[in-house]
Enzyme design. Structure first.
Site, PDB file in Angstrom:
ATOM      1  N   SER A 147       0.857  -1.178   0.000  1.00 15.63           N
ATOM      2  CA  SER A 147       0.000   0.000   0.000  1.00 15.63           C
ATOM      3  C   SER A 147       0.896   1.232   0.000  1.00 15.63           C
ATOM      4  CB  SER A 147      -0.875   0.006   1.263  1.00 15.63           C
ATOM      5  OG  SER A 147      -1.530   1.242   1.445  1.00 15.63           O
ATOM      6  N   TYR A 160      -2.979  -0.662  10.212  1.00 14.92           N
ATOM      7  CA  TYR A 160      -2.861  -0.965   8.783  1.00 14.92           C
ATOM      8  C   TYR A 160      -1.482  -0.566   8.260  1.00 14.92           C
ATOM      9  CZ  TYR A 160      -3.991  -1.087   3.796  1.00 14.92           C
ATOM     10  OH  TYR A 160      -3.987  -1.352   2.443  1.00 14.92           O
ATOM     11  N   LYS A 164       1.394  -3.080   6.604  1.00 15.77           N
ATOM     12  CA  LYS A 164       1.905  -2.934   5.238  1.00 15.77           C
ATOM     13  C   LYS A 164       3.388  -2.560   5.214  1.00 15.77           C
ATOM     14  CE  LYS A 164      -1.828  -4.128   3.066  1.00 15.77           C
ATOM     15  NZ  LYS A 164      -1.868  -5.391   2.297  1.00 15.77           N
TER      16      LYS A 164
END
Length: 236
Positions: A147, A160, A164
């Site tokens: 990401s 998150y 990532k």
């Protein structure tokens, strides 16, 4: 551009919706064989139905109910794939989730664990069981979905981002462990209108490209990856 073989076996995790589903449909359209897994059996059935109307070779595809957070579930997937002599040429570790927007001290423990277990540990589970199969065949490409938040940071999505950034580091480290002929890359898909984007951007998520428009570009990049790309961090 590298020469692309006529047909390859492509394993996609989180295949039943979003980017995974769009990639599966695009690869199938191009004549490749899909090995897809997801936690949602209903969504897998729906994808099979959708493919059956377009793909006369539906019987060649393989869809299995798998939870990548569970090492034993991924081990069973690897066993079935090996039993069916369907070791993938390409693996796309796409299964992922995002936390509800919150400061880290307001993120419940179980929600933090869900993000890390899916995005990072799920990817590691796949590598643990499928790299040995690729080593046996001395070839293969692994794409770990990253990401832009795996290379930068944003408030209220620290679980998150952590997952990532972990995928990026895991990919680069594993790249140094692989024998020649096999490649692993981290791929930032860009900003795409998915359920996860809606959870963060709300209605404005519709301003971004749809997965169906994104998939042909992503598939072209993935199909042209070679062992020379090992360790790269790429973007669609």
């Amino acid at each position: 551009m590298a020469e692309v073989p006529e047909s390859r076996r492509v394993l996609i995790t989180g295949v039943s919706r979003g980017l995974g589903k769009s990639l599966a449909l695009e690869f199938a359209r191009l004549g490749h064989t899909i090995i897809g897994c997801s936690r949602s059996e209903k969504n897998l059935d729906d994808l099979q139905t959708q493919l059956s109307s377009d793909d006369q070779k539906l019987s060649n595809h393989l869809f299995i109910n798998v939870d990548v957070r569970s090492d034993s579930s991924v081990a069973e997937l690897a066993r079935v794939v090996l039993e069916k002599k369907a070791v993938p040429d390409i693996i796309v570790n796409n299964a992922g989730t995002v936390n509800q927007k919150n400061r880290i001290w307001e993120v419940p423990e179980e929600e933090f664990d869900m993000v890390i277990d899916t995005n990072l540990k799920g990817t590691a589970n796949m590598l643990r069981h499928f790299i040995p199969l690729m080593v046996e065949s001395s070839q293969g490409v692994i794409v770990n979905m990253s990401s832009r938040w795996g290379r930068s940071a944003a408030a209220q999505v620290s679980p998150y981002c952590a997952s990532k950034w972990g995928v990026e580091g895991l990919s680069k480290s594993v790249a140094k462990e692989l024998p020649s002929g096999i490649a692993i890359v981290a791929l930032n898909p860009g900003v795409v209108h998915t359920d996860m984007l809606v959870s963060f951007y709300g209605d404005s998520a519709c301003l971004y490209q749809q997965p169906q428009a994104w998939a042909p570009k992503a598939a072209a990049i993935i199909l042209n990856l070679t062992a020379a790309d090992n360790g790269a961090s790429l973007s669609v």
